[in-house]
Design an enzyme around this catalytic site. Structure first.
Site, PDB file in Angstrom:
ATOM      1  N   PHE A  58       0.825  -1.212   0.000  1.00 24.99           N
ATOM      2  CA  PHE A  58       0.000   0.000   0.000  1.00 24.99           C
ATOM      3  C   PHE A  58       0.863   1.268   0.000  1.00 24.99           C
ATOM      4  O   PHE A  58       0.847   2.053  -0.962  1.00 24.99           O
ATOM      5  CB  PHE A  58      -0.932  -0.043   1.203  1.00 24.99           C
ATOM      6  CG  PHE A  58      -1.692   1.218   1.469  1.00 24.99           C
ATOM      7  CD1 PHE A  58      -2.329   1.892   0.437  1.00 24.99           C
ATOM      8  CD2 PHE A  58      -1.782   1.737   2.754  1.00 24.99           C
ATOM      9  CE1 PHE A  58      -3.045   3.062   0.689  1.00 24.99           C
ATOM     10  CE2 PHE A  58      -2.493   2.890   3.016  1.00 24.99           C
ATOM     11  CZ  PHE A  58      -3.115   3.560   1.983  1.00 24.99           C
ATOM     12  N   THR A  82       6.334   3.205  12.274  1.00 26.90           N
ATOM     13  CA  THR A  82       4.961   3.545  12.648  1.00 26.90           C
ATOM     14  C   THR A  82       4.913   4.271  13.986  1.00 26.90           C
ATOM     15  O   THR A  82       5.812   4.106  14.831  1.00 26.90           O
ATOM     16  CB  THR A  82       4.116   2.254  12.750  1.00 26.90           C
ATOM     17  OG1 THR A  82       2.833   2.558  13.295  1.00 26.90           O
ATOM     18  CG2 THR A  82       4.784   1.235  13.659  1.00 26.90           C
ATOM     19  N   ASP A  83       3.854   5.052  14.198  1.00 25.21           N
ATOM     20  CA  ASP A  83       3.675   5.693  15.499  1.00 25.21           C
ATOM     21  C   ASP A  83       3.263   4.701  16.584  1.00 25.21           C
ATOM     22  O   ASP A  83       3.314   5.019  17.774  1.00 25.21           O
ATOM     23  CB  ASP A  83       2.647   6.831  15.411  1.00 25.21           C
ATOM     24  CG  ASP A  83       1.260   6.389  14.960  1.00 25.21           C
ATOM     25  OD1 ASP A  83       1.075   5.201  14.622  1.00 25.21           O
ATOM     26  OD2 ASP A  83       0.348   7.245  14.912  1.00 25.21           O
ATOM     27  N   GLU A  84       2.881   3.489  16.184  1.00 23.71           N
ATOM     28  CA  GLU A  84       2.429   2.513  17.174  1.00 23.71           C
ATOM     29  C   GLU A  84       3.543   2.061  18.114  1.00 23.71           C
ATOM     30  O   GLU A  84       3.275   1.503  19.170  1.00 23.71           O
ATOM     31  CB  GLU A  84       1.787   1.313  16.472  1.00 23.71           C
ATOM     32  CG  GLU A  84       0.547   1.704  15.693  1.00 23.71           C
ATOM     33  CD  GLU A  84      -0.249   0.501  15.199  1.00 23.71           C
ATOM     34  OE1 GLU A  84      -0.351  -0.488  15.931  1.00 23.71           O
ATOM     35  OE2 GLU A  84      -0.765   0.577  14.073  1.00 23.71           O
ATOM     36  N   TYR A 120       2.849  -6.638  16.535  1.00 22.78           N
ATOM     37  CA  TYR A 120       3.246  -5.799  15.394  1.00 22.78           C
ATOM     38  C   TYR A 120       4.099  -4.626  15.844  1.00 22.78           C
ATOM     39  O   TYR A 120       5.214  -4.415  15.339  1.00 22.78           O
ATOM     40  CB  TYR A 120       2.012  -5.295  14.652  1.00 22.78           C
ATOM     41  CG  TYR A 120       2.309  -4.110  13.747  1.00 22.78           C
ATOM     42  CD1 TYR A 120       3.231  -4.229  12.709  1.00 22.78           C
ATOM     43  CD2 TYR A 120       1.685  -2.873  13.941  1.00 22.78           C
ATOM     44  CE1 TYR A 120       3.518  -3.141  11.883  1.00 22.78           C
ATOM     45  CE2 TYR A 120       1.967  -1.796  13.129  1.00 22.78           C
ATOM     46  CZ  TYR A 120       2.889  -1.936  12.106  1.00 22.78           C
ATOM     47  OH  TYR A 120       3.173  -0.855  11.303  1.00 22.78           O
ATOM     48  N   SER A 150       7.523  -5.564  17.117  1.00 19.97           N
ATOM     49  CA  SER A 150       8.471  -5.940  16.060  1.00 19.97           C
ATOM     50  C   SER A 150       8.989  -4.710  15.329  1.00 19.97           C
ATOM     51  O   SER A 150      10.164  -4.653  14.938  1.00 19.97           O
ATOM     52  CB  SER A 150       7.816  -6.928  15.088  1.00 19.97           C
ATOM     53  OG  SER A 150       6.780  -6.315  14.333  1.00 19.97           O
ATOM     54  N   LYS A 151       8.136  -3.706  15.129  1.00 19.68           N
ATOM     55  CA  LYS A 151       8.592  -2.480  14.485  1.00 19.68           C
ATOM     56  C   LYS A 151       9.514  -1.683  15.408  1.00 19.68           C
ATOM     57  O   LYS A 151      10.486  -1.065  14.945  1.00 19.68           O
ATOM     58  CB  LYS A 151       7.403  -1.624  14.057  1.00 19.68           C
ATOM     59  CG  LYS A 151       6.605  -2.199  12.898  1.00 19.68           C
ATOM     60  CD  LYS A 151       7.430  -2.326  11.621  1.00 19.68           C
ATOM     61  CE  LYS A 151       7.772  -0.993  11.004  1.00 19.68           C
ATOM     62  NZ  LYS A 151       8.503  -1.149   9.711  1.00 19.68           N
ATOM     63  N   PRO A 171     -18.312  -3.164  11.032  1.00 19.24           N
ATOM     64  CA  PRO A 171     -17.870  -3.485  12.393  1.00 19.24           C
ATOM     65  C   PRO A 171     -16.962  -2.410  12.980  1.00 19.24           C
ATOM     66  O   PRO A 171     -16.015  -1.949  12.341  1.00 19.24           O
ATOM     67  CB  PRO A 171     -17.103  -4.797  12.198  1.00 19.24           C
ATOM     68  CG  PRO A 171     -16.564  -4.707  10.798  1.00 19.24           C
ATOM     69  CD  PRO A 171     -17.590  -3.942  10.005  1.00 19.24           C
TER      70      PRO A 171
END
Length: 348
Positions: free
Chosen positions: A11, A130-132, A157, A160-161, A212
């Site tokens: 993406f 990522t900001d996560e 996730y 790991s990042k 959802p």
């Protein structure tokens, strides 16, 4: 520049590839073509003499060495990663292997190539994250992620990042590898694989299925249009300071419920139902395990040092995104049979 882009059929990676070629860069797209990759994403540039594709897994060290030796890139933009939180809950092993070991392999291949070339100052290894990795923020709108926010990952996730970010910084400090890093907020836009929230909502709405929303829909994210992100990434790889990290955000915080209602209103305008609103299809479902409450990025550094800012608001970007999905049914229909698409993942 000659850019080696990993994950360039995904993406965000494909948005980088398309924009880089449009700006005259030579691009080598390295991708293993796993479930979320799609070569249709780069079809607009596939015929360009500036574009080359290499089907290579970043877990394959000899193949990586061959790519570096063959193409001799000026810079690496490392986007290849497993990225879906729900899938990381169900199967964390792939995330460890790709995001951590794969990044280690890329660093070692890049270091060997850089050393063989005489360690040029102009080479860059740009790691996209990522900001996560920063964890979860309180509701206070004054509190945001900066480049100095301590890491506090809460999913397989994001852990790991976070590990891959630390590896990149270590290779810079220990070996002198010229690196830049970026951490982005939630992306959305064209070619978004149909397992993430926005494409799920659009496609479920069109199919008459439930929309959802995890928990009560109060979880907040900062939404960044993918083409704005690609623009920022190319700016950082060209002009970012060596060893520096930059947070890239859209300055568009919305709760998940607000976001879904906005999408429904756009669909009501562009593809109205015979009766009622698409919002009638909203259903609240059991929350994701360990669901972070809020993400928000302070993009002051990239704005002040490099002059970047997002070009579209979330309302403008969502409108463009819905229009794209309505006009590109053949693209998303071809992905409906891929593993995991259309069913709930990440229940633990």
């Amino acid at each position: 520049m000659k850019l080696l882009v990993t994950g360039g059929a995904g993406f965000i990676g494909s948005a980088v590839v398309r924009l880089a070629v449009a700006r005259g860069h030579e691009v080598v797209n390295l991708d293993a073509l796993t479930y979320a990759a799609c070569l249709e994403n780069v079809a607009p540039v596939a015929g360009s003499p500036l574009y080359t594709f290499e089907e290579v897994d970043i877990r394959n060290c000899p193949a990586l060495d061959t790519v570096f030796e063959t193409h001799k890139p000026d810079a690496v933009m490392h986007l290849a990663a497993e990225s879906h939180v729900d899938r990381s809950i169900d199967g964390p092993g792939d995330f460890i292997e790709t995001n951590i070991t794969g990044t280690y392999n890329m660093l070692e291949a890049a270091r060997a190539y850089w050393s063989a070339q005489g360690k040029p100052d102009t080479f860059r290894f740009h790691h996209i994250s990522t900001d996560e990795v920063f964890g979860s923020l309180p509701a206070d709108p004054e509190v945001m992620f900066t480049e100095d926010t301590p890491y506090d990952p809460r999913s397989p996730y994001s852990a790991s990042k976070a590990a891959s970010d630390h590896l990149v910084r270590a290779w810079h400090e220990t070996y002198g590898l010229p690196v830049v890093l970026t951490n982005c907020s939630n992306n959305y836009g064209p070619y978004h694989f149909p397992e993430k929230l926005i494409p799920v909502v659009i496609l479920n709405a069109l199919a008459g299925r439930d929309l959802p929303i995890y928990g009560d829909g109060a979880n907040i994210r900062d939404w960044l249009y993918v083409e704005d992100h690609a623009d920022a990434l190319l700016l950082v790889v060209e002009k970012g300071a060596l060893g520096r990290s930059y947070n890239i955000g859209g300055c568009n915080e919305r709760s998940n419920l607000e976001l879904v209602k906005t999408l429904c209103a756009i669909l009501d305008e562009l593809r109205p139902k015979p009766a009622g609103s698409y919002a009638d299809q909203i259903r609240f479902v059991a929350d994701r395990p360990g669901h972070d409450a809020r993400y928000a990025i302070d993009p002051a550094r990239i704005r002040e040092e490099l002059g970047w800012q997002p070009s579209v608001s979330v309302e403008q970007g969502l409108h463009k995104t819905v229009e794209w999905y309505l006009q590109n049914e053949a693209w998303w229909r071809a992905l409906q049979t891929r593993a995991g698409v259309g069913r709930r993942l990440g229940t633990g």
